[in-house]
Design an enzyme around this catalytic site. Structure first.
Site, PDB file in Angstrom:
ATOM      1  N   ASP A 117      -8.457   5.670   4.878  1.00  0.00           N
ATOM      2  CA  ASP A 117      -7.041   5.942   4.641  1.00  0.00           C
ATOM      3  C   ASP A 117      -6.946   6.905   3.456  1.00  0.00           C
ATOM      4  OD1 ASP A 117      -4.211   5.568   4.727  1.00  0.00           O
ATOM      5  OD2 ASP A 117      -4.394   4.272   2.988  1.00  0.00           O
ATOM      6  N   THR A 174      -1.566  10.443   5.781  1.00  0.00           N
ATOM      7  CA  THR A 174      -1.914  10.749   4.387  1.00  0.00           C
ATOM      8  C   THR A 174      -3.144  11.651   4.294  1.00  0.00           C
ATOM      9  OG1 THR A 174      -3.073   8.650   4.362  1.00  0.00           O
ATOM     10  CG2 THR A 174      -0.923   8.688   3.368  1.00  0.00           C
ATOM     11  N   THR A 175      -4.054  11.544   5.272  1.00  0.00           N
ATOM     12  CA  THR A 175      -5.243  12.403   5.264  1.00  0.00           C
ATOM     13  C   THR A 175      -4.861  13.806   5.717  1.00  0.00           C
ATOM     14  OG1 THR A 175      -6.472  10.443   5.945  1.00  0.00           O
ATOM     15  CG2 THR A 175      -7.646  12.525   6.027  1.00  0.00           C
ATOM     16  N   ASP A 197      -0.022   0.856   7.970  1.00  0.00           N
ATOM     17  CA  ASP A 197       0.276   2.156   8.586  1.00  0.00           C
ATOM     18  C   ASP A 197       1.010   1.969   9.911  1.00  0.00           C
ATOM     19  OD1 ASP A 197      -1.040   3.201   6.490  1.00  0.00           O
ATOM     20  OD2 ASP A 197      -2.449   4.432   7.612  1.00  0.00           O
TER      21      ASP A 197
END
Length: 535
Positions: free
Chosen positions: A69, A102-103, A400
């Protein structure tokens, strides 16, 4: 920093304690900043997509975290450089606002910086690059609106929501039972959602984990679990139609605030004191019985004598329950938290259909389940797993998935994943770039190239030939004018993401592009860096 003049009137700058500081200016500063941002993006690039790798992070006190994550990786990395810290903030803001992607947002920012570096080397002014990026991001966001699709779901038809959550979970460590976890996440969100206001309070979903069992044993409990057991081993382990008194006052004799002492010089006086104390406890327990409570949940401890009395009076009790858990229990059961015994009334009791104590494995670990509550607007996702790290990573993955389900309830537009939206936006931005006559045209083209970096990273992480795969998919999209073709990461045999059921939320994608562009603009505008030099 101070400005001074020499004897000929020429100005020069004096830095305070300049022997201890380093200064970078102009193009050098921009290049240093860009390389710092790229370094952070490079770390996360391999974590992108369903075949992305995990990272292992060890904190200073020896705690080990295994995750892919993006927000967690950057949060736990000890980043020193100011620009790298901006990338960490970027990932964090995506996590707070959307909860997913988020990545991708950091990889995107890294690609934009890489393209900006090439333009700077050609002598294009950073402000012109920033303006071009801003124009391109607007084109991309509008194009996303254009290719997005709305879908309808109800409390009965949850399949579209489950499919989107499965897309999120497929890039996590838990992807072998993503269907099961996606269904749990969607059911949890729908049970606490206010569909009229299109709002979801994720605080009502408690995510608990216990080591042991398999990941498949993860379950959704329509109620609350408390990591406590009954205060006395002989109390009943199961209570049906429980009426719960939720107390924040201790089952102990009152302690006067003043300094005092009691002189006891005869046996009779001691006996009187003891009887007085016993009567006090008796009254307490009787008060609970009188209002009709069949279970007492207390934030503080009990005296041994009180515990013994509760057991004798057939009033099961739980002690040392945390404040947050008490609030959730109160919300779930419809009860009121009572701060003083005098205020206890039958209306303030919470109601639950079943309260049971459950033990796990051979470890004698016990937990209390409060189910079939009066108000089912508070639920618990109870995770099982082989080790602590697995449970922590599953918690992050479920967070998530919950965020994605919440975003879909707020805005039910979706775009297709697998890099298909990025390729489609790249084609649209490239086509629009010719309409701009100035230097910005170069920046807009660079933005289109940067968008290709996400599908390229997906192909690379899946063991495919990146350039070959990307160019094949791109030509297929242009030829058929179909924005649903993406990278076939899982080797299903089709590039059509609609057939593969790979969905992502529209607001998540738009946020990614907007946030990445904002941060890159900010980094490009920095041309002077004064920092303490390290000895």
């Amino acid at each position: 920093m101070a400005l001074a003049f020499d004897e000929y009137g020429r100005p020069f700058i004096i830095l305070k304690e300049q022997d201890q500081k380093t200064r970078l200016r102009g193009i050098e500063a921009q290049k240093a900043n860009i390389s710092a941002g790229k370094a952070v993006a490079r770390i996360l690039r391999t974590s992108l997509g369903p075949k992305g790798m995990d990272k292992i992070l060890q904190s200073p006190d020896g705690d080990v975290t295994i995750t892919n994550d993006g927000a967690t990786i950057l949060e736990q990395m000890d980043v020193d450089n100011q620009i790298a810290k901006l990338m960490v903030e970027l990932s964090r803001s995506q996590d707070y606002e959307i909860g997913d992607g988020t990545t991708g947002v950091v990889v995107m920012a890294g690609a934009l910086l890489e393209q900006a570096e090439r333009l700077l080397e050609r002598g294009i002014h950073p402000i012109r690059i920033a303006e071009g990026y801003e124009l391109a991001s607007r084109i991309a966001v509008e194009h996303l609106e254009h290719i997005s699709q709305k879908f309808d779901f109800g409390t009965e038809d949850i399949e579209p929501l489950v499919q989107t959550c499965m897309t999120t979970l497929s890039s996590k460590i838990v992807n072998r039972c993503k269907r099961h976890l996606a269904e749990i996440s969607v059911k949890a969100v729908l049970s606490v959602a206010d569909l009229e206001r299109k709002d979801v309070n994720l605080d009502m979903i408690k995510v608990e984990g216990k080591v042991g069992g398999k990941l498949e044993d993860t379950e959704l409990i329509y109620g609350i679990t408390v990591d406590k057991d009954m205060s006395h081993p002989q109390m009943p382990k199961q209570i049906e139609d429980a009426k719960i008194a939720i107390l924040t006052c201790p089952f102990e004799p009152p302690k006067p605030k003043t300094k005092h002492k009691v002189d006891i010089d005869t046996v009779e006086k001691f006996q009187t004191l003891r009887l007085q104390e016993q009567k006090y406890f008796d009254d307490m327990v009787q008060k609970c019985k009188d209002v009709g409570a069949t279970l007492v949940i207390c934030q503080w401890g009990f005296d041994d004598e009180a515990n013994h009395l509760l057991m004798h009076r057939n009033l099961p009790a739980v002690r040392w329950v945390g404040g947050v858990e008490l609030e959730l229990i109160a919300i779930a059961t419809g009860g009121r938290i009572v701060p003083r015994f005098q205020e206890l009334t039958p209306e303030k009791l919470g109601r639950a259909g079943l309260v049971r104590e459950r033990s796990f494995g051979t470890t004698k670990d016990k937990m209390l389940y409060i189910e079939h509550c009066a108000n089912s607007r508070a639920v618990t996702i109870f995770i099982r797993g082989g080790n602590k790290m697995m449970i922590e990573e599953t918690k992050r993955s479920i967070h998530d998935a919950l965020c994605v389900a919440r975003n879909l309830i707020r805005n039910n537009s979706i775009v297709y994943g697998g890099g298909s939206t990025e390729i489609s936006c790249s084609i649209a931005v490239e086509a629009a770039s010719d309409k701009y006559p100035g230097v910005e045209q170069y920046a807009i083209r660079a933005f289109a190239d940067a968008l290709d970096s996400i599908p390229m990273a997906l192909a690379e992480n899946s063991g495919l030939q990146p350039i070959e795969t990307l160019s094949a998919v791109k030509s297929q999209q242009i030829k058929e004018n179909n924005p649903h073709y993406g990278i076939d990461c899982n080797d299903v045999g089709t590039n059509d993401m609609r057939q593969q059921d790979v969905f992502e939320t529209l607001i998540g994608k738009q946020q990614q592009i907007l946030l990445a562009t904002q941060v890159v603009k900010m980094i490009l505008k920095i041309d002077d860096v004064i920092s303490p030099s390290h000895y």
